[in-house]
Design an enzyme around this catalytic site. Sequence first.
Site, PDB file in Angstrom:
ATOM      1  N   THR A  17       0.832  -1.204   0.000  1.00 55.30           N
ATOM      2  CA  THR A  17       0.000   0.000   0.000  1.00 55.30           C
ATOM      3  C   THR A  17       0.866   1.253   0.000  1.00 55.30           C
ATOM      4  OG1 THR A  17      -1.547  -1.235   1.413  1.00 55.30           O
ATOM      5  CG2 THR A  17      -1.962   1.100   1.178  1.00 55.30           C
ATOM      6  N   ARG A  21       7.933  -2.454   2.590  1.00 56.87           N
ATOM      7  CA  ARG A  21       8.112  -2.525   4.046  1.00 56.87           C
ATOM      8  C   ARG A  21       8.483  -3.937   4.438  1.00 56.87           C
ATOM      9  NH1 ARG A  21       3.132   0.911   6.489  1.00 56.87           N
ATOM     10  NH2 ARG A  21       3.663   2.799   5.332  1.00 56.87           N
ATOM     11  N   SER A 113       6.136   3.980   8.595  1.00 52.44           N
ATOM     12  CA  SER A 113       4.978   4.678   9.145  1.00 52.44           C
ATOM     13  C   SER A 113       4.771   4.388  10.635  1.00 52.44           C
ATOM     14  CB  SER A 113       3.737   4.327   8.318  1.00 52.44           C
ATOM     15  OG  SER A 113       2.653   5.113   8.719  1.00 52.44           O
ATOM     16  N   HIS A 114       3.648   3.811  10.983  1.00 51.35           N
ATOM     17  CA  HIS A 114       3.281   3.609  12.383  1.00 51.35           C
ATOM     18  C   HIS A 114       3.784   2.268  12.930  1.00 51.35           C
ATOM     19  CE1 HIS A 114       0.579   2.112   9.441  1.00 51.35           C
ATOM     20  NE2 HIS A 114       0.184   1.190  10.283  1.00 51.35           N
ATOM     21  N   LYS A 126       9.985   4.146   0.280  1.00 56.40           N
ATOM     22  CA  LYS A 126       8.885   4.508  -0.607  1.00 56.40           C
ATOM     23  C   LYS A 126       9.380   5.539  -1.609  1.00 56.40           C
ATOM     24  CE  LYS A 126       5.372   7.072   0.941  1.00 56.40           C
ATOM     25  NZ  LYS A 126       4.026   7.563   1.275  1.00 56.40           N
ATOM     26  N   ASP A 274       2.004   9.906  14.004  1.00 53.74           N
ATOM     27  CA  ASP A 274       2.643   8.588  13.922  1.00 53.74           C
ATOM     28  C   ASP A 274       4.121   8.684  13.581  1.00 53.74           C
ATOM     29  OD1 ASP A 274       2.394   9.371  11.267  1.00 53.74           O
ATOM     30  OD2 ASP A 274       2.175   7.300  10.581  1.00 53.74           O
ATOM     31  N   ASP A 276       6.010   8.591  10.913  1.00 54.54           N
ATOM     32  CA  ASP A 276       6.496   9.482   9.856  1.00 54.54           C
ATOM     33  C   ASP A 276       5.676  10.771   9.728  1.00 54.54           C
ATOM     34  OD1 ASP A 276       4.323   7.996   8.931  1.00 54.54           O
ATOM     35  OD2 ASP A 276       4.969   8.172   6.848  1.00 54.54           O
ATOM     36  N   ASP A 278       2.430  11.456   9.166  1.00 56.53           N
ATOM     37  CA  ASP A 278       1.311  11.706   8.253  1.00 56.53           C
ATOM     38  C   ASP A 278      -0.053  11.391   8.870  1.00 56.53           C
ATOM     39  OD1 ASP A 278       1.727   8.995   8.195  1.00 56.53           O
ATOM     40  OD2 ASP A 278       1.865   8.823   6.010  1.00 56.53           O
ATOM     41  N   ARG A 279      -0.054  10.697  10.008  1.00 50.70           N
ATOM     42  CA  ARG A 279      -1.347  10.380  10.637  1.00 50.70           C
ATOM     43  C   ARG A 279      -1.618  11.294  11.826  1.00 50.70           C
ATOM     44  NH1 ARG A 279      -2.439   3.952  10.611  1.00 50.70           N
ATOM     45  NH2 ARG A 279      -1.844   3.611   8.449  1.00 50.70           N
ATOM     46  N   GLU A 360      -8.824   9.304   5.383  1.00 51.20           N
ATOM     47  CA  GLU A 360      -9.039   7.874   5.558  1.00 51.20           C
ATOM     48  C   GLU A 360      -9.379   7.589   7.010  1.00 51.20           C
ATOM     49  OE1 GLU A 360      -6.690   5.050   2.980  1.00 51.20           O
ATOM     50  OE2 GLU A 360      -5.135   6.415   3.670  1.00 51.20           O
ATOM     51  N   GLU A 361     -10.090   6.498   7.205  1.00 58.26           N
ATOM     52  CA  GLU A 361     -10.451   6.087   8.561  1.00 58.26           C
ATOM     53  C   GLU A 361      -9.227   5.757   9.414  1.00 58.26           C
ATOM     54  OE1 GLU A 361      -9.581   2.805   9.367  1.00 58.26           O
ATOM     55  OE2 GLU A 361      -8.913   2.576   7.298  1.00 58.26           O
ATOM     56  N   SER A 362      -8.100   5.496   8.746  1.00 59.47           N
ATOM     57  CA  SER A 362      -6.880   5.103   9.444  1.00 59.47           C
ATOM     58  C   SER A 362      -6.099   6.309   9.939  1.00 59.47           C
ATOM     59  CB  SER A 362      -6.032   4.248   8.517  1.00 59.47           C
ATOM     60  OG  SER A 362      -5.814   4.941   7.301  1.00 59.47           O
ATOM     61  N   LYS A 373      -0.950  12.482   3.236  1.00 58.24           N
ATOM     62  CA  LYS A 373      -1.718  12.891   4.396  1.00 58.24           C
ATOM     63  C   LYS A 373      -0.770  13.597   5.355  1.00 58.24           C
ATOM     64  CE  LYS A 373      -1.526   8.158   6.138  1.00 58.24           C
ATOM     65  NZ  LYS A 373      -1.659   7.065   5.182  1.00 58.24           N
ATOM     66  N   ARG A 493      -8.851  -6.658   8.309  1.00 54.60           N
ATOM     67  CA  ARG A 493      -9.520  -5.465   8.822  1.00 54.60           C
ATOM     68  C   ARG A 493     -11.021  -5.588   8.539  1.00 54.60           C
ATOM     69  NH1 ARG A 493      -5.065  -2.619  10.053  1.00 54.60           N
ATOM     70  NH2 ARG A 493      -3.496  -2.113   8.486  1.00 54.60           N
TER      71      ARG A 493
HETATM   72  C1  G1P Z   1      -3.044   1.198   6.081  1.00 58.88           C
HETATM   73  C2  G1P Z   1      -4.327   1.977   6.209  1.00 58.88           C
HETATM   74  C3  G1P Z   1      -4.524   2.830   4.989  1.00 58.88           C
HETATM   75  C4  G1P Z   1      -3.301   3.725   4.792  1.00 58.88           C
HETATM   76  C5  G1P Z   1      -2.042   2.881   4.755  1.00 58.88           C
HETATM   77  C6  G1P Z   1      -0.788   3.733   4.676  1.00 58.88           C
HETATM   78  O1  G1P Z   1      -3.092   0.368   4.959  1.00 58.88           O
HETATM   79  O2  G1P Z   1      -5.432   1.135   6.390  1.00 58.88           O
HETATM   80  O3  G1P Z   1      -5.687   3.596   5.132  1.00 58.88           O
HETATM   81  O4  G1P Z   1      -3.395   4.446   3.593  1.00 58.88           O
HETATM   82  O5  G1P Z   1      -1.963   2.085   5.925  1.00 58.88           O
HETATM   83  O6  G1P Z   1      -0.654   4.570   5.781  1.00 58.88           O
HETATM   84  P1  G1P Z   1      -3.487  -1.186   5.032  1.00 58.88           P
HETATM   85  O7  G1P Z   1      -2.570  -1.807   6.049  1.00 58.88           O
HETATM   86  O8  G1P Z   1      -4.903  -1.227   5.517  1.00 58.88           O
HETATM   87  O9  G1P Z   1      -3.317  -1.693   3.630  1.00 58.88           O
HETATM   88 ZN    ZN Z   2       2.467   7.188   8.555  1.00 57.68          ZN
END
Ligand code: G1P
Ligand code: ZN
Length: 540
Positions: A17, A21, A113-114, A126, A274, A276, A278-279, A360-362, A373, A493
Amino acid sequence: MIRAVPTIPYSDQRPGTSGLRKKVRVFQQPNYAENFIQSIFDVIERERAGATLVIGGDGRFLNREVIQIAIRMAAAATFARVVVGQGGILSTPAASHLIRRRGALGGLILSASHNPGGPDEDFGIKYNVANGGPAPDAITDAIYARTKAIDTWYMEEAADIDLDTIGVVQVGGMSVEVVDPVSDYADLMETLFDFDAIRTAKLTMAFDAMSAVTGPYATEILEGRLGFAPGTVRNGTPLPDFGGHHPDPNLVHARALYDTMMGPEAPDFGAASDGDGDRNLIIGRGRFVTPSDSLAMLAANAHLAPGYAGGLKGIARSMPTSAAADCVAAALGIPAYETPTGWKFFGNLLDAGMATICGEESAGTGSNHVREKDGLWAVLLWLNILAVTGKSVDALARDHWARFGRNYYARHDYEGVDSVAADALMCDLRDRLQSLPGTALGALTIAQADDFAYTDPTDGSISANQGVRILFEGGSRAVFRLSGTGTSGATLRVYLERYEPATGNLDADTGAMLAEIAQAADDLAGIRRHTGRAAPDVIT
Ligand code: G1P
Ligand code: ZN
């Protein structure tokens, strides 16, 4: 002197995504990072000569080492200039901004990221393109194809550069500019938000940087430019292992902040970001705001900030994100877009001027100011809105629901599930989609069931199989998809949503409101049967 180093391909370098990673140990295999970086450079071979490349990361374990490698390889790849954040630090939104501002061909963002960091945890690379956003599928597919055929990578024979001193140094024929990672980004924020109004409102706040990249940004902007009290930023120094925590701003990993905000001494506003940057996590005094609601509330009030005073062109959300933002778009008379999960799908809409705010919900929210983001952006827009309206977060949320209705929402994550079992669960669901409409599950009846497919309105490209949607009569919904960012096993999920109109029950417990849908989701997908799990690992 350029050295050509022979190598053999790795078979597991397909970007997910959000880039490649893997565990740090995987990245530490001989030539592993080099193969991937060279594959990126090979894909952009025709454009890279004389171009600028931005490099930076979230400071996690391996960040500095991979940056030094990438600089030597960029010099061999005939880039004219590398712009790198001091100490190797750049938040993802700051990197996106720098790519745009410097007219760079692209950037390498080193982050997972997180996900946690450290020798036994995660690392990532990335590639972002010239608009500042993540590379589109056509490019990541080409990079993956290249990783399977690569036989040589190239580097300029040069020593490590001093990443900690601002200034310009030469590596072969290329100049490397070490820049303050914060100042350009902070300046951009000042153009979007009414810093005077925020200063004057004298709000109190707690910001948890989670020992990750936003520490320096939040300290400069919140405590420096906006005058919040010293100590407002907690865990403000980026650490290679994030202090042993998951730098994931949710109610599990940012529990301390949540407890503060629900306690008697709570400040007006609480937020976290988070790994990096972005969240975001938004919590008012005594009031947690779900990311889906935050997107809707920010969109409804964005005109109060100078950068958005002219109104919004459109609002975009990822499919699993609740439909709260759609209600706002309808009221504003602007288009609402529903895209697959992942920020890259928003880039085209932003570039085309079709959307202004996305989310996004995340816990990812952002706008057309960059192509990622942006955690601090969301925090600052909230502060701007609170300052101008004089309302508390709780009052703002209640007013919002009283006008638009409330989308009760939760995501249930089942982590580290056996991949074969997870695939079987999804296949099983997909096979039954056509026969599901009309099926009753307890008091719920399935109205529609499909596997979400998206046709990008800007270029007609189609992304299929983006998640199974079960839509119930009356507007409730359950969505199932597998994570594309996990590094061990599969993460299932399950996204649950129930809409209550403005005249309905707006002040209920989310878990109670969603219990029936959660049960129906389990019955339908056989989560327990397939995975052996009786309950999710994380509820957000
Ligand atoms: C997750 C989040 C998604 C976000 C992505 C990158 O991806 O659900 O909304 O864009 O991290 O930060 P997922 O692990 O669900 O593919
Ligand atoms: Zn992030």
